[in-house]
Design a protein around this motif. Structure first.
Motif, PDB file in Angstrom:
ATOM      1  N   VAL A  67       0.835  -1.200   0.000  1.00  9.51           N
ATOM      2  CA  VAL A  67       0.000   0.000   0.000  1.00  9.51           C
ATOM      3  C   VAL A  67       0.871   1.252   0.000  1.00  9.51           C
ATOM      4  O   VAL A  67       0.625   2.210  -0.755  1.00  9.51           O
ATOM      5  CB  VAL A  67      -0.945  -0.004   1.219  1.00  9.51           C
ATOM      6  CG1 VAL A  67      -1.673   1.337   1.336  1.00  9.51           C
ATOM      7  CG2 VAL A  67      -1.933  -1.147   1.125  1.00  9.51           C
ATOM      8  N   ILE A  68       1.907   1.262   0.847  1.00 10.78           N
ATOM      9  CA  ILE A  68       2.793   2.421   0.932  1.00 10.78           C
ATOM     10  C   ILE A  68       3.535   2.618  -0.389  1.00 10.78           C
ATOM     11  O   ILE A  68       3.685   3.754  -0.869  1.00 10.78           O
ATOM     12  CB  ILE A  68       3.791   2.255   2.097  1.00 10.78           C
ATOM     13  CG1 ILE A  68       3.042   2.107   3.434  1.00 10.78           C
ATOM     14  CG2 ILE A  68       4.741   3.434   2.162  1.00 10.78           C
ATOM     15  CD1 ILE A  68       2.160   3.261   3.766  1.00 10.78           C
ATOM     16  N   ASP A  69       3.998   1.526  -1.004  1.00 14.86           N
ATOM     17  CA  ASP A  69       4.698   1.626  -2.291  1.00 14.86           C
ATOM     18  C   ASP A  69       3.788   2.196  -3.372  1.00 14.86           C
ATOM     19  O   ASP A  69       4.230   2.946  -4.244  1.00 14.86           O
ATOM     20  CB  ASP A  69       5.212   0.247  -2.728  1.00 14.86           C
ATOM     21  CG  ASP A  69       6.360  -0.254  -1.861  1.00 14.86           C
ATOM     22  OD1 ASP A  69       6.978   0.590  -1.168  1.00 14.86           O
ATOM     23  OD2 ASP A  69       6.628  -1.474  -1.867  1.00 14.86           O
ATOM     24  N   SER A  70       2.503   1.827  -3.328  1.00 14.92           N
ATOM     25  CA  SER A  70       1.558   2.311  -4.337  1.00 14.92           C
ATOM     26  C   SER A  70       1.333   3.819  -4.240  1.00 14.92           C
ATOM     27  O   SER A  70       0.898   4.451  -5.206  1.00 14.92           O
ATOM     28  CB  SER A  70       0.213   1.585  -4.193  1.00 14.92           C
ATOM     29  OG  SER A  70      -0.418   1.939  -2.966  1.00 14.92           O
ATOM     30  N   THR A 105      -3.521  10.886   3.852  1.00  9.73           N
ATOM     31  CA  THR A 105      -3.474  10.119   2.599  1.00  9.73           C
ATOM     32  C   THR A 105      -3.113   8.664   2.867  1.00  9.73           C
ATOM     33  O   THR A 105      -3.738   7.740   2.325  1.00  9.73           O
ATOM     34  CB  THR A 105      -2.448  10.748   1.640  1.00  9.73           C
ATOM     35  OG1 THR A 105      -2.793  12.107   1.395  1.00  9.73           O
ATOM     36  CG2 THR A 105      -2.397   9.981   0.326  1.00  9.73           C
ATOM     37  N   VAL A 106      -2.107   8.450   3.714  1.00 14.08           N
ATOM     38  CA  VAL A 106      -1.668   7.086   4.011  1.00 14.08           C
ATOM     39  C   VAL A 106      -2.754   6.327   4.765  1.00 14.08           C
ATOM     40  O   VAL A 106      -3.033   5.157   4.462  1.00 14.08           O
ATOM     41  CB  VAL A 106      -0.354   7.116   4.825  1.00 14.08           C
ATOM     42  CG1 VAL A 106       0.001   5.717   5.327  1.00 14.08           C
ATOM     43  CG2 VAL A 106       0.773   7.678   3.986  1.00 14.08           C
ATOM     44  N   LEU A 107      -3.400   6.992   5.742  1.00 11.47           N
ATOM     45  CA  LEU A 107      -4.436   6.309   6.522  1.00 11.47           C
ATOM     46  C   LEU A 107      -5.618   5.925   5.630  1.00 11.47           C
ATOM     47  O   LEU A 107      -6.193   4.830   5.778  1.00 11.47           O
ATOM     48  CB  LEU A 107      -4.898   7.210   7.662  1.00 11.47           C
ATOM     49  CG  LEU A 107      -5.937   6.609   8.613  1.00 11.47           C
ATOM     50  CD1 LEU A 107      -5.371   5.368   9.306  1.00 11.47           C
ATOM     51  CD2 LEU A 107      -6.394   7.634   9.646  1.00 11.47           C
ATOM     52  N   ALA A 108      -5.973   6.800   4.690  1.00 17.56           N
ATOM     53  CA  ALA A 108      -7.078   6.483   3.783  1.00 17.56           C
ATOM     54  C   ALA A 108      -6.743   5.275   2.919  1.00 17.56           C
ATOM     55  O   ALA A 108      -7.594   4.398   2.693  1.00 17.56           O
ATOM     56  CB  ALA A 108      -7.387   7.701   2.907  1.00 17.56           C
ATOM     57  N   ALA A 109      -5.488   5.189   2.444  1.00 17.69           N
ATOM     58  CA  ALA A 109      -5.075   4.047   1.631  1.00 17.69           C
ATOM     59  C   ALA A 109      -5.060   2.762   2.448  1.00 17.69           C
ATOM     60  O   ALA A 109      -5.453   1.690   1.965  1.00 17.69           O
ATOM     61  CB  ALA A 109      -3.695   4.312   1.024  1.00 17.69           C
ATOM     62  N   LEU A 110      -4.632   2.864   3.706  1.00 18.79           N
ATOM     63  CA  LEU A 110      -4.610   1.685   4.565  1.00 18.79           C
ATOM     64  C   LEU A 110      -6.034   1.221   4.900  1.00 18.79           C
ATOM     65  O   LEU A 110      -6.298   0.018   4.978  1.00 18.79           O
ATOM     66  CB  LEU A 110      -3.832   1.977   5.850  1.00 18.79           C
ATOM     67  CG  LEU A 110      -2.327   2.205   5.701  1.00 18.79           C
ATOM     68  CD1 LEU A 110      -1.701   2.590   7.032  1.00 18.79           C
ATOM     69  CD2 LEU A 110      -1.641   0.958   5.145  1.00 18.79           C
ATOM     70  N   GLN A 113      -7.518  -0.781   2.222  1.00 16.97           N
ATOM     71  CA  GLN A 113      -7.003  -2.156   2.208  1.00 16.97           C
ATOM     72  C   GLN A 113      -7.540  -2.973   3.377  1.00 16.97           C
ATOM     73  O   GLN A 113      -7.789  -4.166   3.260  1.00 16.97           O
ATOM     74  CB  GLN A 113      -5.463  -2.120   2.244  1.00 16.97           C
ATOM     75  CG  GLN A 113      -4.775  -3.472   2.089  1.00 16.97           C
ATOM     76  CD  GLN A 113      -4.283  -4.007   3.425  1.00 16.97           C
ATOM     77  OE1 GLN A 113      -4.131  -3.259   4.387  1.00 16.97           O
ATOM     78  NE2 GLN A 113      -4.082  -5.305   3.477  1.00 16.97           N
ATOM     79  N   ASP A 114      -7.741  -2.321   4.563  1.00 16.52           N
ATOM     80  CA  ASP A 114      -8.277  -2.988   5.751  1.00 16.52           C
ATOM     81  C   ASP A 114      -9.030  -1.955   6.578  1.00 16.52           C
ATOM     82  O   ASP A 114      -8.404  -1.112   7.242  1.00 16.52           O
ATOM     83  CB  ASP A 114      -7.143  -3.616   6.566  1.00 16.52           C
ATOM     84  CG  ASP A 114      -7.654  -4.479   7.710  1.00 16.52           C
ATOM     85  OD1 ASP A 114      -8.840  -4.326   8.086  1.00 16.52           O
ATOM     86  OD2 ASP A 114      -6.887  -5.307   8.216  1.00 16.52           O
ATOM     87  N   PRO A 115     -10.357  -1.975   6.553  1.00 19.55           N
ATOM     88  CA  PRO A 115     -11.149  -0.952   7.267  1.00 19.55           C
ATOM     89  C   PRO A 115     -10.948  -0.948   8.776  1.00 19.55           C
ATOM     90  O   PRO A 115     -11.341   0.020   9.445  1.00 19.55           O
ATOM     91  CB  PRO A 115     -12.595  -1.318   6.907  1.00 19.55           C
ATOM     92  CG  PRO A 115     -12.500  -2.149   5.671  1.00 19.55           C
ATOM     93  CD  PRO A 115     -11.214  -2.903   5.795  1.00 19.55           C
TER      94      PRO A 115
END
Length: 316
Positions: A67-70, A105-110, A113-115
């Motif tokens: 997720v972080i790489d994306s 931004t990172v928290l939204a992407a995470l 992937q996992d709510p």
């Protein structure tokens, strides 16, 4: 303990000039890359955002890294913090984004992937803190070098202290040169590995210097290069056992330790390999070029006896 014993001394010092020339060229190349490319410093040194997130179940670190790489972050440290459900992220600063925007931004992407993921804390590590870490790291390195020189000067002689420091700095600069050339991330863990390599190289140098002193005492007819060759050859079995077992452990961390330990283990792997080389072909050879001799290590004493005895008062 010895697995094998070499009966005939290997003429290491016969090729000392060539090997020292190779070492000098390698050292200059490392300095060149450090000057032109510089080190790829981690967030601890440059500043950035530190995030701690929590999952309801043990976190899948590989999934988090993807997720972080994306999001365009390369080589971001992702590791467990406290428990297997807590994850610590260190995000480098990005132009045009504040620390709060990065964390959102990172928290939204995470969450996509996992709510179940929740944000525990987020904080900004400023460049001033990074500058203090750089300064403290350089001071630690300087203190280690000074301490090593004082120790070796007291235990042996100043020529050995100078040669050991040259060999140890050779190891440190080459490790840094590798990190500058390949632009591997230089973090606090890597700095700790560099300091560990310094101590490791000193240990090998002291073993060889001890055997040189012992050989000078026992073999009075040998020349200095012959004494050094005999000392190195007689410690080869010990070197293989010690460094082989240490390298096996470090390689296991490198292969199986995951991204968190990768660069730490990589710095140790490079340092151990060059530490063996420098102790033999740099430290011992430089000591030979500085003109070490039996009198430097074995103090002469005078015999007292009958004044009519022609041997009385002779130096032994």
């Amino acid at each position: 303990m010895e697995f094998f014993r070499i009966r005939r001394d290997i003429p290491f010092m016969k090729n000392a000039l060539l090997l020292n020339a190779i070492s000098f060229i390698t050292f200059l190349a490392a300095v060149f890359f450090l000057t032109t490319r510089g080190l790829h410093l981690s967030v601890e040194f440059t500043g950035g955002t530190v995030m701690e997130v929590a999952y309801e179940q043990p976190a899948d670190l590989e999934a988090v890294r993807k997720v972080i790489d994306s999001l365009g972050y390369a080589d971001v440290p992702v590791q467990n913090f406290g428990t297997s459900r807590d994850v610590l992220l260190r995000l480098p600063a990005q132009a045009g984004q504040s620390s709060g925007q990065q964390s959102e931004t990172v928290l939204a992407a995470l969450k996509a992937q996992d709510p179940t993921v929740t944000l525990r804390r987020t904080e900004f590590v400023g460049p001033q803190v990074g500058q203090e870490l750089v300064s403290s790291g350089l001071k630690a390195l300087a203190l280690v070098i000074v301490g090593i020189m004082i120790y070796l000067a007291f235990r042996f002689e100043w020529k050995y202290a100078v040669s050991a420091i040259i060999a140890n700095l050779h190891d440190v600069v080459i490790i840094l040169g590798f990190f500058a050339f390949f632009q591997w991330e230089f973090s606090l863990a890597v700095l700790a590995a560099v300091l560990a390599v310094l101590g490791y190289s000193v240990n090998e140098s002291v073993v060889i210097f001890d055997r040189i002193r012992e050989t000078f005492r026992r073999q009075r007819k040998m020349s200095t290069p012959q004494v050094i060759d005999h000392a190195i050859t007689s410690t080869i079995s010990r070197t293989i056992i010690t460094h082989g077992s240490t390298q096996a452990m470090v390689l296991s961390m490198l292969i199986f330790g995951g991204p968190t330990l990768f660069y730490f283990a990589l710095a140790l792997t490079i340092g151990i390999c060059f530490g063996i080389y420098s102790s033999v072909f740099v430290g011992a050879a430089v000591a030979m070029w500085l003109g070490i001799k039996r009198e430097d290590l074995v103090k002469a004493t005078r015999t007292d006896g009958d004044p009519d005895d022609p041997n009385a008062g002779a130096v032994v």
